[in-house]
Design a protein around this motif. Structure first.
Motif, PDB file in Angstrom:
ATOM      1  N   GLN A  43      -1.867  -3.331  20.247  1.00 57.48           N
ATOM      2  CA  GLN A  43      -1.921  -1.950  19.367  1.00 57.48           C
ATOM      3  C   GLN A  43      -0.883  -1.008  19.815  1.00 57.48           C
ATOM      4  N   MET A  44      -0.215  -1.041  20.965  1.00 62.51           N
ATOM      5  CA  MET A  44       0.658  -0.105  21.273  1.00 62.51           C
ATOM      6  C   MET A  44       2.088  -0.503  20.672  1.00 62.51           C
ATOM      7  N   ILE A  45       2.170  -1.792  20.810  1.00 62.79           N
ATOM      8  CA  ILE A  45       3.474  -2.495  20.040  1.00 62.79           C
ATOM      9  C   ILE A  45       3.596  -1.919  18.682  1.00 62.79           C
ATOM     10  N   VAL A  46       2.462  -2.176  17.786  1.00 63.95           N
ATOM     11  CA  VAL A  46       2.116  -1.688  16.488  1.00 63.95           C
ATOM     12  C   VAL A  46       2.630  -0.240  16.339  1.00 63.95           C
ATOM     13  N   ASP A  47       1.951   0.533  17.206  1.00 65.52           N
ATOM     14  CA  ASP A  47       2.169   1.904  16.931  1.00 65.52           C
ATOM     15  C   ASP A  47       3.494   2.442  17.312  1.00 65.52           C
ATOM     16  N   GLY A  48       4.248   1.415  18.266  1.00 65.83           N
ATOM     17  CA  GLY A  48       5.789   1.863  18.750  1.00 65.83           C
ATOM     18  C   GLY A  48       6.491   1.471  17.561  1.00 65.83           C
ATOM     19  N   LEU A  49       6.119   0.609  16.609  1.00 68.38           N
ATOM     20  CA  LEU A  49       7.146   0.096  15.547  1.00 68.38           C
ATOM     21  C   LEU A  49       7.623   1.483  14.671  1.00 68.38           C
ATOM     22  N   GLY A  50       6.814   2.391  14.703  1.00 65.73           N
ATOM     23  CA  GLY A  50       7.261   3.339  13.511  1.00 65.73           C
ATOM     24  C   GLY A  50       8.517   4.156  14.163  1.00 65.73           C
ATOM     25  N   ALA A  51       8.914   4.115  15.216  1.00 67.88           N
ATOM     26  CA  ALA A  51       9.890   4.995  16.105  1.00 67.88           C
ATOM     27  C   ALA A  51      11.195   4.217  15.389  1.00 67.88           C
ATOM     28  N   PHE A  52      11.124   3.006  14.794  1.00 64.12           N
ATOM     29  CA  PHE A  52      12.636   2.353  14.390  1.00 64.12           C
ATOM     30  C   PHE A  52      12.780   2.681  12.954  1.00 64.12           C
ATOM     31  N   LYS A  53      11.946   3.269  12.204  1.00 65.33           N
ATOM     32  CA  LYS A  53      11.980   3.825  10.898  1.00 65.33           C
ATOM     33  C   LYS A  53      12.992   3.052   9.943  1.00 65.33           C
ATOM     34  N   ARG A  54      12.733   1.444  10.053  1.00 62.40           N
ATOM     35  CA  ARG A  54      13.385   0.635   9.361  1.00 62.40           C
ATOM     36  C   ARG A  54      12.600   0.095   8.042  1.00 62.40           C
ATOM     37  N   GLU A  55      13.133  -0.309   7.098  1.00 57.07           N
ATOM     38  CA  GLU A  55      12.267  -1.103   5.797  1.00 57.07           C
ATOM     39  C   GLU A  55      11.486  -2.077   6.419  1.00 57.07           C
ATOM     40  N   ASP A  56      12.168  -3.151   7.214  1.00 55.91           N
ATOM     41  CA  ASP A  56      11.261  -4.281   7.624  1.00 55.91           C
ATOM     42  C   ASP A  56      10.250  -3.712   8.354  1.00 55.91           C
ATOM     43  N   VAL A  57      10.458  -2.803   9.288  1.00 56.41           N
ATOM     44  CA  VAL A  57       9.107  -2.354  10.085  1.00 56.41           C
ATOM     45  C   VAL A  57       8.240  -1.830   9.349  1.00 56.41           C
ATOM     46  N   LYS A  58       8.620  -1.065   8.220  1.00 53.59           N
ATOM     47  CA  LYS A  58       7.569  -0.563   7.151  1.00 53.59           C
ATOM     48  C   LYS A  58       6.861  -1.401   6.652  1.00 53.59           C
ATOM     49  N   SER A  59       7.455  -2.392   6.223  1.00 53.34           N
ATOM     50  CA  SER A  59       6.668  -3.338   5.393  1.00 53.34           C
ATOM     51  C   SER A  59       5.598  -4.105   6.208  1.00 53.34           C
ATOM     52  N   VAL A  60       5.911  -4.311   7.644  1.00 56.04           N
ATOM     53  CA  VAL A  60       5.113  -4.958   8.367  1.00 56.04           C
ATOM     54  C   VAL A  60       3.886  -3.890   8.902  1.00 56.04           C
ATOM     55  N   LEU A  61       4.305  -2.628   9.094  1.00 58.41           N
ATOM     56  CA  LEU A  61       3.221  -1.665   9.261  1.00 58.41           C
ATOM     57  C   LEU A  61       2.263  -1.526   8.214  1.00 58.41           C
ATOM     58  N   VAL A  62       2.840  -1.642   6.928  1.00 59.14           N
ATOM     59  CA  VAL A  62       1.895  -1.368   5.926  1.00 59.14           C
ATOM     60  C   VAL A  62       0.924  -2.920   5.582  1.00 59.14           C
ATOM     61  N   LYS A  63       1.711  -4.011   6.156  1.00 61.86           N
ATOM     62  CA  LYS A  63       0.823  -5.096   5.988  1.00 61.86           C
ATOM     63  C   LYS A  63      -0.393  -5.053   6.989  1.00 61.86           C
ATOM     64  N   LEU A  64      -0.035  -4.525   8.162  1.00 59.79           N
ATOM     65  CA  LEU A  64      -0.922  -4.370   9.241  1.00 59.79           C
ATOM     66  C   LEU A  64      -2.111  -3.476   9.161  1.00 59.79           C
ATOM     67  N   LEU A  65      -2.053  -2.883   7.930  1.00 60.86           N
ATOM     68  CA  LEU A  65      -3.260  -1.976   7.650  1.00 60.86           C
ATOM     69  C   LEU A  65      -4.594  -2.972   7.258  1.00 60.86           C
ATOM     70  N   ASN A  66      -4.230  -4.159   7.071  1.00 63.01           N
ATOM     71  CA  ASN A  66      -5.355  -4.990   6.698  1.00 63.01           C
ATOM     72  C   ASN A  66      -5.692  -6.016   8.003  1.00 63.01           C
ATOM     73  N   ASP A  67      -5.401  -5.443   9.291  1.00 63.60           N
ATOM     74  CA  ASP A  67      -5.827  -5.990  10.199  1.00 63.60           C
ATOM     75  C   ASP A  67      -6.646  -5.243  11.007  1.00 63.60           C
ATOM     76  N   ASP A  68      -8.015  -5.551  11.281  1.00 66.44           N
ATOM     77  CA  ASP A  68      -8.947  -4.526  11.789  1.00 66.44           C
ATOM     78  C   ASP A  68      -8.488  -4.401  13.351  1.00 66.44           C
ATOM     79  N   ASP A  69      -7.841  -5.163  14.022  1.00 71.11           N
ATOM     80  CA  ASP A  69      -7.586  -4.969  15.451  1.00 71.11           C
ATOM     81  C   ASP A  69      -6.458  -3.838  15.712  1.00 71.11           C
TER      82      ASP A  69
END
Length: 190
Positions: free
Chosen positions: A118-144
């Protein structure tokens, strides 16, 4: 070794010229105490008790303590303890080491780690990169990690991602609905 030898750790810290009154003072260190990182990592490596390890991991959770990132990732993979792994993820999100980003992205997507991510996912947004954004959008489908993915997206400052968060304002879990509303508001102001 087993348990943390607190007196030994305090002594080693004092030998570096840092005056602490008790072990809990190490939870308050900041970047100017960077020379304590090798001492903390040495103790992290020696200790086997996970509650003591967790204490050390939390002490290492300081923005810029980049030399701690790789050893923390290694600890993450060695453990099966969800709360310990969650604490490691929290420290990694605070450290925000660009060099460790590929490993953090990998962990974020490995479902077998469950809520420990959870906190790794939360912290990814600080990097503001396109590959990170793509991963975060995919993780919206992950209930955990969905709520933490929303929070991470809000940190990217990318208004184009609002459309991915909007469906969550009617989500079945209240705190996630609230997180979605908060994220949308934050992104609209960006």
């Amino acid at each position: 070794m087993g348990r943390l030898d607190k007196e030994k750790l305090i002594q080693e810290v004092r030998e570096k010229g840092v005056e602490i009154t008790n072990i809990n003072d190490l939870m308050k260190i900041n970047m100017k105490y960077r020379d304590l990182v090798p001492i903390l990592l040495k103790h992290l490596n020696e200790v086997t008790d996970e509650s003591d390890k967790e204490f050390i991991v939390r002490c290492l959770g300081v923005k810029g303590f980049v030399e701690a990132a790789k050893p923390l990732i290694s600890e993450f993979y060695k453990s099966n303890n969800v709360s310990f792994k969650w604490a490691i993820g929290n420290s990694l999100s605070i450290i925000a080491d660009e060099e460790s980003l590929p490993e953090m992205i990998k962990i974020a997507q490995e479902k077998e780690h469950g809520i420990a991510r959870q906190m790794i996912v939360d912290g990814l947004g600080a990097f503001k990169r396109e590959d990170v954004k793509s991963v975060l959008v995919k993780l919206l489908n992950d209930d955990d990690v969905v709520g933490h993915a929303i929070s991470g997206i809000s940190k990217t400052g990318d208004k184009d991602l609002i459309k991915y968060i909007e469906p969550f304002i009617t989500y079945k879990i209240k705190w996630i609905r609230n997180e979605a509303r908060k994220a949308i508001k934050k992104l609209e102001k960006a």
